[in-house]
Design a protein around this motif. Structure first.
Motif, PDB file in Angstrom:
ATOM      1  N   LEU A 188       0.835  -1.197   0.000  1.00 27.59           N
ATOM      2  CA  LEU A 188       0.000   0.000   0.000  1.00 27.59           C
ATOM      3  C   LEU A 188       0.871   1.249   0.000  1.00 27.59           C
ATOM      4  O   LEU A 188       0.649   2.185  -0.763  1.00 27.59           O
ATOM      5  CB  LEU A 188      -0.907   0.014   1.242  1.00 27.59           C
ATOM      6  N   GLY A 189       1.867   1.232   0.870  1.00 24.35           N
ATOM      7  CA  GLY A 189       2.758   2.376   0.952  1.00 24.35           C
ATOM      8  C   GLY A 189       3.466   2.629  -0.360  1.00 24.35           C
ATOM      9  O   GLY A 189       3.604   3.772  -0.797  1.00 24.35           O
ATOM     10  N   VAL A 198       1.107   4.261  -2.805  1.00 27.47           N
ATOM     11  CA  VAL A 198       0.895   5.677  -2.517  1.00 27.47           C
ATOM     12  C   VAL A 198       2.144   6.477  -2.899  1.00 27.47           C
ATOM     13  O   VAL A 198       2.041   7.546  -3.513  1.00 27.47           O
ATOM     14  CB  VAL A 198       0.535   5.883  -1.028  1.00 27.47           C
ATOM     15  N   HIS A 219      -0.064  18.042   3.793  1.00 23.77           N
ATOM     16  CA  HIS A 219      -0.631  16.814   4.366  1.00 23.77           C
ATOM     17  C   HIS A 219       0.374  16.104   5.271  1.00 23.77           C
ATOM     18  O   HIS A 219       0.069  15.810   6.429  1.00 23.77           O
ATOM     19  CB  HIS A 219      -1.096  15.861   3.261  1.00 23.77           C
ATOM     20  N   TYR A 220       1.565  15.842   4.743  1.00 25.85           N
ATOM     21  CA  TYR A 220       2.514  15.026   5.504  1.00 25.85           C
ATOM     22  C   TYR A 220       3.300  15.843   6.535  1.00 25.85           C
ATOM     23  O   TYR A 220       3.515  15.392   7.651  1.00 25.85           O
ATOM     24  CB  TYR A 220       3.469  14.304   4.558  1.00 25.85           C
ATOM     25  N   ARG A 235      -4.614  16.457  -5.129  1.00 26.52           N
ATOM     26  CA  ARG A 235      -5.488  15.472  -4.466  1.00 26.52           C
ATOM     27  C   ARG A 235      -6.434  14.817  -5.471  1.00 26.52           C
ATOM     28  O   ARG A 235      -6.756  13.637  -5.345  1.00 26.52           O
ATOM     29  CB  ARG A 235      -6.263  16.140  -3.328  1.00 26.52           C
ATOM     30  N   LEU A 261      -8.413   2.535  -3.177  1.00 25.46           N
ATOM     31  CA  LEU A 261      -8.081   2.723  -1.760  1.00 25.46           C
ATOM     32  C   LEU A 261      -8.926   3.828  -1.159  1.00 25.46           C
ATOM     33  O   LEU A 261      -9.441   3.718  -0.049  1.00 25.46           O
ATOM     34  CB  LEU A 261      -6.606   3.064  -1.604  1.00 25.46           C
ATOM     35  N   ALA A 262      -9.053   4.917  -1.918  1.00 30.11           N
ATOM     36  CA  ALA A 262      -9.764   6.096  -1.397  1.00 30.11           C
ATOM     37  C   ALA A 262     -11.257   5.863  -1.313  1.00 30.11           C
ATOM     38  O   ALA A 262     -11.970   6.655  -0.707  1.00 30.11           O
ATOM     39  CB  ALA A 262      -9.473   7.311  -2.269  1.00 30.11           C
ATOM     40  N   ALA A 320     -13.317   3.585   2.419  1.00 28.86           N
ATOM     41  CA  ALA A 320     -13.606   4.075   3.774  1.00 28.86           C
ATOM     42  C   ALA A 320     -14.789   3.370   4.408  1.00 28.86           C
ATOM     43  O   ALA A 320     -15.748   3.091   3.756  1.00 28.86           O
ATOM     44  CB  ALA A 320     -13.880   5.570   3.715  1.00 28.86           C
ATOM     45  N   ALA A 373     -11.410   9.623   3.158  1.00 29.76           N
ATOM     46  CA  ALA A 373     -10.974   8.372   2.527  1.00 29.76           C
ATOM     47  C   ALA A 373      -9.626   8.569   1.831  1.00 29.76           C
ATOM     48  O   ALA A 373      -8.740   7.712   1.912  1.00 29.76           O
ATOM     49  CB  ALA A 373     -12.034   7.904   1.529  1.00 29.76           C
ATOM     50  N   LEU A 374      -9.469   9.699   1.155  1.00 27.89           N
ATOM     51  CA  LEU A 374      -8.186   9.950   0.507  1.00 27.89           C
ATOM     52  C   LEU A 374      -7.092  10.198   1.553  1.00 27.89           C
ATOM     53  O   LEU A 374      -5.957   9.737   1.393  1.00 27.89           O
ATOM     54  CB  LEU A 374      -8.287  11.145  -0.451  1.00 27.89           C
ATOM     55  N   ASP A 375      -7.445  10.920   2.612  1.00 24.21           N
ATOM     56  CA  ASP A 375      -6.459  11.134   3.686  1.00 24.21           C
ATOM     57  C   ASP A 375      -5.935   9.803   4.205  1.00 24.21           C
ATOM     58  O   ASP A 375      -4.729   9.628   4.405  1.00 24.21           O
ATOM     59  CB  ASP A 375      -7.097  11.904   4.854  1.00 24.21           C
ATOM     60  N   ARG A 376      -6.845   8.865   4.423  1.00 18.49           N
ATOM     61  CA  ARG A 376      -6.420   7.559   4.953  1.00 18.49           C
ATOM     62  C   ARG A 376      -5.540   6.820   3.948  1.00 18.49           C
ATOM     63  O   ARG A 376      -4.566   6.175   4.317  1.00 18.49           O
ATOM     64  CB  ARG A 376      -7.645   6.716   5.321  1.00 18.49           C
ATOM     65  N   ALA A 377      -5.912   6.924   2.675  1.00 18.02           N
ATOM     66  CA  ALA A 377      -5.086   6.266   1.656  1.00 18.02           C
ATOM     67  C   ALA A 377      -3.678   6.864   1.642  1.00 18.02           C
ATOM     68  O   ALA A 377      -2.676   6.135   1.578  1.00 18.02           O
ATOM     69  CB  ALA A 377      -5.743   6.409   0.282  1.00 18.02           C
ATOM     70  N   LEU A 378      -3.595   8.195   1.730  1.00 18.89           N
ATOM     71  CA  LEU A 378      -2.275   8.844   1.727  1.00 18.89           C
ATOM     72  C   LEU A 378      -1.458   8.416   2.944  1.00 18.89           C
ATOM     73  O   LEU A 378      -0.238   8.247   2.866  1.00 18.89           O
ATOM     74  CB  LEU A 378      -2.431  10.364   1.715  1.00 18.89           C
ATOM     75  N   ASP A 379      -2.135   8.207   4.048  1.00 17.25           N
ATOM     76  CA  ASP A 379      -1.414   7.828   5.265  1.00 17.25           C
ATOM     77  C   ASP A 379      -0.969   6.364   5.245  1.00 17.25           C
ATOM     78  O   ASP A 379      -0.292   5.914   6.173  1.00 17.25           O
ATOM     79  CB  ASP A 379      -2.288   8.106   6.495  1.00 17.25           C
ATOM     80  N   ALA A 380      -1.339   5.647   4.202  1.00 23.14           N
ATOM     81  CA  ALA A 380      -0.848   4.270   4.067  1.00 23.14           C
ATOM     82  C   ALA A 380       0.630   4.255   3.713  1.00 23.14           C
ATOM     83  O   ALA A 380       1.285   3.215   3.827  1.00 23.14           O
ATOM     84  CB  ALA A 380      -1.640   3.521   2.997  1.00 23.14           C
TER      85      ALA A 380
END
Lengths: 173, 140
Positions: free
Chosen positions: A108-109, A112, A131-132, A159, A169-170, A173, B49-56
């Motif tokens: 997954l990482g 991304v 974000h990060y 985004r 992935l997105a 949720a 949902a996108l935030d969570r994906a990015l945090d993967a």
């Protein structure tokens, strides 16, 4: 910072503990290559040590200064990549979504990271900073030398592209 | 500041669902809007949902080698500088000086950072040490 500049071992350890991971993360997400990111992080911290004895509190926010130094080092490397294509570019994950839903965290990482690296540099920088690195919009815009409106536009486009690349992935949720 | 549905959507599209990432000037208004309007929930969920994906993508941790390299290059404490000057000023050979310096550093500071710097000195010349550590004759 001043104590670290004077060689106080506890202050040195505290500064390294607080900032090295943050610098490394910024460089890794900008460059998509851990070995290069470690070189950048080391260079950035060497500049911290060089600057530390002369640091004047209030002259500039240390974290902002450190981000600027690190970003400049990253852009130097990105520019060199453009000028001289690497024999072996960093291995990136295929941004195309996989069919399996049992991807392990590392995969997954990688996906991304691959999607991030596929973004235009300025969009990637905006996403990484806001974000990060969790910088505020005013601070991030100042670092990027753009208006807050332009930053917001870069973020929204970045985004949107990431959502398209990671839609499976997105949407989980 | 007044928040509209259009502005709230634009805000989350750019900054995501985490209110701490929203611009400070609009955070309170956006939060009030989100809590007062049901339609905001879908917008927030999409952004989250996108935030969570990015945090993967995990944040890389500094390797022990990187930590050691960075710490060894840090400025040395005043007592360590004095020890180094004394050793080099006395005309002791580089190899002997570096070996002794490692011992002095341990005794004087009990500091892994300083001992690492002195250990590094055992393998290099005075100039190289100065370049790596920032330790020069006119320093501090």
């Amino acid at each position: 910072m001043l104590r670290a500049g004077q060689g106080d071992p506890a202050a040195v350890r505290a500064l390294v503990g607080r900032k090295l991971g943050r610098v490394l993360s910024l460089a890794q997400r900008m460059l998509g290559d851990l070995a290069e990111a470690e070189d950048v992080a080391q260079d950035a911290m060497l500049r911290v040590w060089k600057q530390a004895p002369n640091w004047r509190p209030g002259a500039a926010r240390f974290d902002t200064w450190l981000h600027r130094v690190t970003l400049n080092l990253c852009y130097d490397r990105l520019r060199k990549r453009r000028e001289r294509p690497m024999a072996e570019p960093p291995e990136l994950a295929d941004p195309a979504p996989g069919a399996d839903r049992g991807l392990i965290a590392r995969d997954l990482g990688r996906r991304v990271d691959g999607a991030l690296q596929a973004l235009p540099e300025r969009q990637r920088e905006a996403i990484v900073l806001c974000h990060y690195q969790e910088l505020g919009n005013i601070e991030a815009a100042a670092l990027m030398n753009v208006s807050v409106e332009a930053l917001e536009s870069l973020l929204a486009r970045g985004r949107r592209a990431l959502r398209a690349a990671l839609f499976d992935l997105a949407a989980e949720a | 500041m007044r928040m509209t549905a259009e502005r709230f959507e634009a805000l989350t599209a750019a900054f995501g669902a985490d209110p701490s990432h929203w611009p400070a000037a609009e955070r309170d208004a956006a939060w009030a809007f989100a809590t007062a309007h049901d339609e905001a929930s879908d917008v927030v969920q999409r952004a989250a949902a996108l935030d969570r994906a990015l945090d993967a993508a995990p944040r890389p941790a500094p390797s022990p080698m990187l930590l050691a390299r960075v710490t060894a290059a840090a400025p040395l404490a005043r007592s360590a500088r004095r020890a180094w000057r004394w050793l080099t000023g006395a005309g002791i050979g580089v190899g002997l000086a570096a070996a002794c310096a490692a011992g002095v550093a341990v005794g004087a500071l009990y500091s892994p950072a300083v001992t690492a710097a002195f250990s590094a000195a055992a393998q290099t010349s005075d100039d190289a040490v100065a370049e790596v550590t920032g330790l020069t004759d006119d320093a501090g």
